[in-house]
Scaffold this active site. Structure first.
Site, mmCIF file in Angstrom:
data_model
loop_
_atom_site.group_PDB
_atom_site.id
_atom_site.type_symbol
_atom_site.label_atom_id
_atom_site.label_comp_id
_atom_site.label_asym_id
_atom_site.label_seq_id
_atom_site.Cartn_x
_atom_site.Cartn_y
_atom_site.Cartn_z
ATOM 1 C CG LEU A 183 -19.781 -0.006 -8.622
ATOM 2 C CD1 LEU A 183 -21.225 -0.478 -8.718
ATOM 3 C CD2 LEU A 183 -19.011 -0.390 -9.875
ATOM 4 C CG ASN A 243 -0.158 -2.936 -2.893
ATOM 5 O OD1 ASN A 243 1.003 -3.350 -2.970
ATOM 6 N ND2 ASN A 243 -1.091 -3.251 -3.776
ATOM 7 C CB CYS A 302 -8.135 3.932 -1.655
ATOM 8 S SG CYS A 302 -7.796 5.278 -2.743
ATOM 9 C CB CYS A 359 18.154 7.227 -5.688
ATOM 10 S SG CYS A 359 16.792 6.087 -5.950
ATOM 11 C CB CYS A 362 18.085 5.019 -10.103
ATOM 12 S SG CYS A 362 17.764 6.732 -9.596
HETATM 13 ZN ZN LIG Z 1 16.096 6.784 -8.014
#
Ligand SMILES: [Zn+2]
Length: 383
Positions: A183, A243, A302, A359, A362
């Site tokens: 909270l 995560n 976190c 990459c 992609c």
């Molecule tokens: Zn990429």
């Protein structure tokens, strides 16, 4: 004889085609018919405001009395009376559409089926006066479907503001329950709802804010087996995951489904946000930024690392802003840029984030061997 027909009036009358041109140049077109007369649709971009409701509601819809207001009814009689009412309320620049919706249709002018009603026109009044949004933009928001991954720190502000803005369908994907320690930053939830499923708690908050938003709940964790089914048919995905396995799965699915992904992350006093838009050839993906997941030791979440409570508010709202721009098609999104925020220094910094030809996600040699494989690369940090 109809009282309206014999009515002497000094109200200006304009033809439907001219009304359409004025409307596109910022005049407000008000359909003053009753709601039960809308089966055949309404003039595209018109706001539904029945004549009897004009005195009570027009101020919220048209704050500026100098703005040109056009009234339309079925045949052009009631709209004259409505225009007179408006003039009596101080709107000097009014006109009635000659021949009404009947002639509008006969002339083949654009008709919308699901146009804004008076409640929506009042609620979104501050959007409608922005030329970059207007009735057409608000309609895009109402038609939009946005998926929020995580009803937590980032999903809370994003969800609240997207609901307030009138995004028609919000899908909340989260399998956690509300804990008291949430909270401090997860403002969708409330003390009285500790222990409730986060999706259900979020639905309570979002529906209270804007009952017209359709809130869809998916109380599941994002996994290789369900990620495409969860995200398919959405216009934008907001990554509020906590995560790495989830983030890599979201990235892979958004790339394959060609859905823009609004990325956000927070850590202690800093946060970052960007947009990966697979519909664009020049857009990087998440793995252009983080090719491989860090090891468990390097990737505290976190709950372990701590986060200043207000920080996800800043980052989550930047994500909501990007999502709204993507839906409206306005402005310049964060594609190709990583925006970093340092709360202690009160400084924003922007890093260029070009697409990486090498990459693993992609790049030109990237292959896709299934979501199980994507999940496996994160195996080390799931532990
Ligand atoms: Zn990429």
């Amino acid at each position: 004889m109809n009282a309206a027909a014999s009515h002497e009036t000094s109200i200006r009358q304009i033809d439907p085609a001219e009304a359409l041109a004025h409307q596109r140049a910022d005049a407000l077109l008000i359909d003053v018919r009753d709601p039960n007369e809308h089966e055949a649709g309404m003039p595209d971009g018109a706001i539904a405001l029945p004549r009897v409701d004009i005195p009570a509601r027009i101020r919220e819809i048209a704050a500026d009395p100098r703005r040109e207001i056009l009234t339309i009814c079925a045949t052009g009689r009631r709209s004259l009376l409505a225009a007179e009412t408006l003039r009596g309320l101080g709107y000097a620049n009014v006109a009635s559409v000659r021949g009404g919706f009947k002639r509008w249709q006969a002339e083949g002018l654009p008709v919308a089926r699901g146009a804004l009603d008076a409640d929506a026109a009042e609620r979104y009044a501050r959007h409608l006066v922005l030329p970059e949004v207007g009735v057409a933009g608000q309609q895009k928001l109402l038609d939009a479907r946005v998926a929020l991954i995580g009803a937590g720190g980032l999903g809370s502000p994003a969800g609240l503001y997207l609901a307030a803005a009138g995004v028609g369908t919000l899908t909340l994907i989260d399998d956690d329950r509300v804990e008291r320690s949430n909270l401090q930053r997860q403002v969708l939830h409330a003390d009285a709802r500790v222990g409730m499923a986060k999706t259900e708690s979020a639905r309570v908050a979002l529906s209270a804010l804007n009952p017209s938003v359709r809130v869809q709940l998916q109380g599941e964790r994002v996994r290789a087996a369900n990620v495409e089914a969860l995200l398919r048919d959405h216009d934008v995905v907001i990554d509020g995951a906590d995560n790495f396995p989830t983030r890599y799965l979201l990235d892979a699915a958004c790339r394959r489904l060609k859905i823009p992904l609004v990325y956000g992350a927070v850590h202690r006093f800093t946060g970052q946000v960007s947009v990966f838009d697979a519909r664009r050839d020049d857009s990087p993906c998440y793995r252009c930024l983080f090719p491989e997941p860090p090891s468990a030791a390097e990737a505290p979440n976190c709950s372990e690392a701590g986060v200043l409570g207000v920080l996800p508010g800043v980052i989550g709202l930047l994500q909501a802003t990007e999502a709204i721009k993507l839906v409206l098609g306005v402005g310049e999104t964060l594609v190709g840029r990583l925006l970093c925020y340092d709360a202690l220094a009160a400084r924003f910094r922007e890093l260029r984030l070009p697409r990486d030809p090498a990459c693993p996600g992609c790049g030109r040699d990237a292959g896709f061997a299934g979501y199980e494989d994507v999940a496996r690369i994160c195996g080390a940090s799931v532990g």
